[in-house]
Design a protein around this motif. Sequence first.
Motif, PDB file in Angstrom:
ATOM      1  N   PRO A 107       0.821  -1.222   0.000  1.00 54.61           N
ATOM      2  CA  PRO A 107       0.000   0.000   0.000  1.00 54.61           C
ATOM      3  C   PRO A 107       0.851   1.266   0.000  1.00 54.61           C
ATOM      4  O   PRO A 107       2.047   1.256   0.298  1.00 54.61           O
ATOM      5  CB  PRO A 107      -0.809  -0.120   1.303  1.00 54.61           C
ATOM      6  CG  PRO A 107      -0.789  -1.578   1.630  1.00 54.61           C
ATOM      7  CD  PRO A 107       0.549  -2.072   1.170  1.00 54.61           C
ATOM      8  N   SER A 183      -5.924   2.816  -0.580  1.00 51.97           N
ATOM      9  CA  SER A 183      -4.933   1.918  -1.165  1.00 51.97           C
ATOM     10  C   SER A 183      -5.039   0.526  -0.559  1.00 51.97           C
ATOM     11  O   SER A 183      -4.949  -0.488  -1.270  1.00 51.97           O
ATOM     12  CB  SER A 183      -3.526   2.492  -0.959  1.00 51.97           C
ATOM     13  OG  SER A 183      -2.542   1.665  -1.539  1.00 51.97           O
ATOM     14  N   ILE A 184      -5.244   0.457   0.763  1.00 53.74           N
ATOM     15  CA  ILE A 184      -5.415  -0.844   1.429  1.00 53.74           C
ATOM     16  C   ILE A 184      -6.698  -1.510   0.951  1.00 53.74           C
ATOM     17  O   ILE A 184      -6.707  -2.694   0.596  1.00 53.74           O
ATOM     18  CB  ILE A 184      -5.435  -0.661   2.955  1.00 53.74           C
ATOM     19  CG1 ILE A 184      -4.080  -0.136   3.452  1.00 53.74           C
ATOM     20  CG2 ILE A 184      -5.792  -1.979   3.654  1.00 53.74           C
ATOM     21  CD1 ILE A 184      -4.095   0.285   4.919  1.00 53.74           C
TER      22      ILE A 184
END
Length: 204
Positions: A107, A183-184
């Motif tokens: 990430p 992003s995660i």
Amino acid sequence: MSTLEDECFLEVGHNNDIREHTSIHRSSKSTDRTVIGDGNLIMGACHIAHDCKIGNNNIFANNTLLAGHVEVEDYVHTAGATVIHQFCHLGSFSFLGGGSVVSHDVPKYMMVAGDRAELRGLNLVGLTRRGFSIEEIRSLKTAYRKIFICADITAASFDERLAQVEQHEGMIQVPAVRAMLQSIRDSFAEDRRGICKYRHWNGS
């Protein structure tokens, strides 16, 4: 005789420094393309396989190897002899330690190392060098601790801890934190590989 359907493509942007013995493959089919953005430093003996998408201002140290369909965002830095599995995503401002074998997504803003690569915290040196403010970095550190370094790992699941940070009024107002959380989340989409493993720390 070659036809249009047989053609494969490589698109290279501006101001890239591509050093000796590096190999970059064209796309595997005519409907796709391998893409290298702008301002990247690709050191000696690196390999970028078919259909990779490389953003801008990345640094790949010697012998960095990217398998097919890897996506790299911006300002990613790999140390030497790093290997990235096909279809992995490397988020902006992340750092990959030397000799790492990366088989899952990294990430944004994070640092990984090892075989297989594990999350080792935030890329604090890289964030500072790229001009992130003290407040932004402090908020990112708080969010990271709440998600990955909890005192009692039985208290809540990973998804619950992630949701708690997403619902935190203070942290969610920071754009960098929102970007890290997204992003995660994106890494767990149906066609993605999930994020690199992380160690459960109890604070002792």
